[in-house]
Design an enzyme around this catalytic site. Structure first.
Site, short mmCIF file in Angstrom:
data_model
loop_
_atom_site.label_atom_id
_atom_site.label_comp_id
_atom_site.label_asym_id
_atom_site.label_seq_id
_atom_site.Cartn_x
_atom_site.Cartn_y
_atom_site.Cartn_z
N GLU A 290 1.36 -14.08 7.40
CA GLU A 290 1.05 -13.24 8.17
C GLU A 290 2.71 -13.50 8.77
O GLU A 290 2.74 -13.69 9.92
CB GLU A 290 0.29 -13.36 9.43
CG GLU A 290 -0.95 -12.70 9.01
CD GLU A 290 -2.42 -13.53 9.77
OE1 GLU A 290 -3.51 -12.77 9.89
OE2 GLU A 290 -1.94 -13.77 11.11
N PRO A 291 3.91 -13.31 8.28
CA PRO A 291 5.10 -13.23 8.90
C PRO A 291 5.38 -11.95 9.75
O PRO A 291 5.00 -10.54 8.96
CB PRO A 291 6.01 -13.63 7.38
CG PRO A 291 4.86 -12.63 6.63
CD PRO A 291 2.96 -13.02 6.14
N ARG A 330 11.66 -9.60 26.20
CA ARG A 330 11.51 -10.95 25.58
C ARG A 330 12.67 -12.33 26.81
O ARG A 330 11.39 -13.60 27.16
CB ARG A 330 12.23 -11.33 24.44
CG ARG A 330 11.04 -10.55 23.15
CD ARG A 330 10.98 -10.80 21.77
NE ARG A 330 10.23 -11.90 22.00
CZ ARG A 330 11.41 -13.20 20.94
NH1 ARG A 330 12.70 -13.01 21.42
NH2 ARG A 330 10.72 -14.03 21.17
N CYS A 361 14.83 -1.43 38.66
CA CYS A 361 14.87 -1.52 39.78
C CYS A 361 13.65 -3.05 40.18
O CYS A 361 12.63 -2.95 40.27
CB CYS A 361 13.76 -0.62 40.48
SG CYS A 361 14.19 -0.92 41.85
N TYR A 390 9.39 -8.01 18.11
CA TYR A 390 9.09 -7.38 19.30
C TYR A 390 9.92 -6.76 20.16
O TYR A 390 10.52 -7.56 21.35
CB TYR A 390 8.81 -9.53 19.67
CG TYR A 390 7.84 -9.98 18.42
CD1 TYR A 390 6.69 -9.38 18.67
CD2 TYR A 390 8.18 -10.56 17.57
CE1 TYR A 390 5.85 -10.01 17.61
CE2 TYR A 390 7.58 -11.39 16.91
CZ TYR A 390 6.48 -11.20 17.53
OH TYR A 390 5.37 -11.49 15.70
#
Ligand SMILES: *Cc1c(COP(=O)(O)O)cnc(C)c1O
Length: 432
Positions: A290-291, A330, A361, A390
Site C-alpha cells: 500500500e504505497p 507536517r 495566528c 500529506y
C-alpha cells in the site's frame, strides 16, 4: 538537485518537470501545489511492474489514498493498473465519482460506522480490511441483509518497530489499529470470523509503519505474517491467499536521506517471502502493498510568496510566507524535514539562516527552521520540495484560509488544474 525532476533554468528559477515554477506561481497565484504527473505515473509503473515480476500471482500495489486524494489521482492510478486503499467514506466517494472500479478498492480504517459499511457495500467495494470484532459483526450483518458475500482481509499487528527494526517489540503491539498476533487475540478473532455468515476471509494485513528506507521491516513482517497464515491453516484448516504488507517506503525529503531502489527492494521482499513460505510449507500468497508517500511525494513542490524577512537582533530570522500549517501541517505535527529554497534565485549561494513561518495566528505555524537560503525579497517565490504526499490531503481551513489549488504538469509538459483554489465563497458555503 534532490530529485531528477527538479532543475534550475537560465533565469535562475527552480523548474519542476521542465516547467518554470516561478512562472506557474505567477500564473496561478500562491500558495500553489504543483504535481508532476509523469513522475506519479513512473512510480506507479515501478510498483506495478516490480510486483508482477517478483511476486507474480495477481500481486498488485494499492495506492494509499490518504497521501494524495482527488479525482484525477484515481483516474491516473486506474490507468496505471493500481488498486487503491481508502480509509473513509469521503475517499470512497471520491474514488467512486472518479470512475475508479470499486472492485479494486480496499476499505481500511479502525472505526467504520454502519453507514460507511452500507455505503461501501452499495458501491460494491472489492474488499474490507477489517479492524475489529464489532466491525466484522456489522459487515456480516449488512452483507446478509443485502444478500452479498463480502471479501475481508483482517488487519493484525505483528509487533515490529520500523524505526528500531526490532521484531516483537511489545510497544508496537500497543496500537489503535488491528489485533495483536503476539497476545493470541488475532487467532481467536480469525476463528470467530470463520463462523460469521456472508464473509469471505481471504487474507491478513499489517502496516509496520511509514518511511522505511530499506526492506528489513517488510521482511521481518513477512516472517511473522506467513508463520501466522500457517498457524491459521493448522488450527482451522483454512488456507488464506492474500498477504497485505501495508505501506511505507520512505522518500528523500533532504539531501542526507538515502535514495531507494523500489524495484530492488520488492525483489528482496519477494525472495524472502519465497524462503519463508518454503520453510512453513505454505503456498506462495498473493502479495499486496500500500504505497502512498513513495508514489506521490517527490512529484510535488509547493510555491509560496514572501511577505517579509524579519531579523530579530541577537536572535534569529523569520521569512513569512503566504501559506503555512494550513497547507502543510507536517512540521507543526511531527517536525518533518523539508528542503526549502528561494525559487526566484535558486542558483545563488545561501546567505542567511531562517525560520520559514506561515500566516496563521499560531506561533507553531512553521514550515521549517534553520534553513540555509538566499535572502528573499517581498514577492520572491519560496519552494518547499517533495510535498506531493500529506500536504494537500492534510490541508485545513484554519483561520478561514482557503486551500490552494493543485496544478498538475502533464507528461507532455502542459499545466492544468486538478483541484481549483478555494474561494471565500466556498468558505462560507456551509454556514447557515
Ligand atoms: C499510512 C498508511 C499507508 C501509506 O503509508 P506511506 O508511508 O504513505 O506509504 C498504507 N497503509 C496503511 C494501513 C497506512 O496507515
Amino acid at each position: 538537485m534532490l530529485h531528477t525532476n527538479l532543475d534550475i533554468n537560465e533565469k535562475g528559477h527552480l523548474t519542476l518537470a521542465g516547467r518554470d515554477t516561478v512562472e506557474l506561481a505567477e500564473k496561478y497565484g500562491t500558495p500553489l501545489y504543483l504535481i508532476d504527473e509523469k513522475r506519479v505515473r513512473e512510480k506507479m509503473r515501478t510498483y506495478v511492474d516490480a510486483m508482477k515480476k517478483y511476486f507474480g500471482r495477481g500481486s498488485v500495489p494499492l495506492l494509499a489514498s490518504k497521501a494524495l486524494c482527488f479525482k484525477k489521482i484515481y483516474q491516473i492510478a486506474n490507468e496505471e493498473g493500481m488498486c487503491t486503499d481508502i480509509v473513509s467514506p469521503g475517499e470512497l466517494y471520491t474514488a467512486s465519482c472518479a470512475g475508479f472500479p470499486m472492485e479494486k478498492a480496499y476499505f481500511h480504517g479502525n472505526n467504520k460506522t454502519d453507514e460507511d459499511i452500507a455505503l461501501a457495500i452499495k458501491l460494491k467495494i472489492g474488499c474490507f480490511i477489517a479492524d475489529n470484532r464489532e466491525e466484522l459483526d456489522s459487515i456480516s450483518r449488512i452483507s446478509k441483509e443485502e444478500g452479498v458475500v463480502s471479501r475481508v482481509i483482517l488487519r493484525v499487528t505483528p509487533g515490529i518497530d520500523p524505526h528500531t527494526h526490532a521484531a516483537i517489540s511489545t510497544g508496537k503491539v500497543d496500537s489503535k489499529f488491528g489485533t495483536a498476533i503476539e497476545t493470541g487475540q488475532a487467532i481467536e478473532l480469525v476463528k470467530y470470523i470463520l463462523t460469521l455468515p456472508n464473509i469471505n476471509l481471504t487474507g491478513i494485513h499489517c502496516h509496520v509503519g511509514s518511511l522505511c528506507f530499506d526492506s528489513k521491516p517488510f521482511i521481518d513482517a513477512a516472517d511473522i505474517m506467513v508463520a501466522f497464515m500457517a498457524k491459521i491453516r493448522e488450527e482451522t484448516g483454512v488456507t488464506l491467499t492474500d498477504l497485505n504488507l501495508g505501506g511505507g517506503y520512505g522518500v528523500r525529503y533532504i539531501e542526507t536521506n538515502p535514495h531507494i531502489d523500489i524495484a530492488d527492494n520488492i525483489r528482496q521482499v519477494a525472495e524472502h517471502v519465497s524462503a519463508v513460505c518454503e520453510k512453513e510449507k505454505f503456498p506462495y500468497p498473493r502479495v499486496l502493498l500500500e504505497p502512498g508517500r513513495s508514489i506521490v511525494a517527490d512529484a510535488g513542490v509547493t510555491l509560496y510568496s514572501v511577505g517579509s524577512v524579519k531579523t530579530i537582533t541577537g536572535y534569529k530570522s523569520y521569512i513569512s510566507i503566504d501559506g503555512g500549517m494550513t497547507d502543510n501541517p507536517r512540521y507543526a505535527l511531527y517536525g518533518s524535514d523539508y528542503t526549502v529554497l528561494n525559487a526566484s534565485d535558486a542558483n545563488a549561494e545561501p546567505d542567511m539562516i531562517a525560520t520559514i513561518a506561515g500566516r496563521c495566528c499560531e506561533s507553531g505555524d512553521l514550515i521549517q527552521e534553520n534553513v540555509k537560503i538566499k535572502k528573499p525579497e517581498r514577492g520572491d517565490k519560496i519552494a518547499v520540495l517533495v510535498t506531493g504526499a500529506y500536504n494537500y490531503s492534510m490541508a485545513s481551513n484554519y483561520n478561514r484560509i482557503p486551500r490552494p489549488p493543485v496544478v498538475m504538469i502533464s507528461p507532455d509538459g502542459d499545466d492544468y488544474i486538478a483541484v481549483r483554489r478555494e474561494t471565500y465563497e466556498d468558505l462560507i458555503n456551509l454556514d447557515a
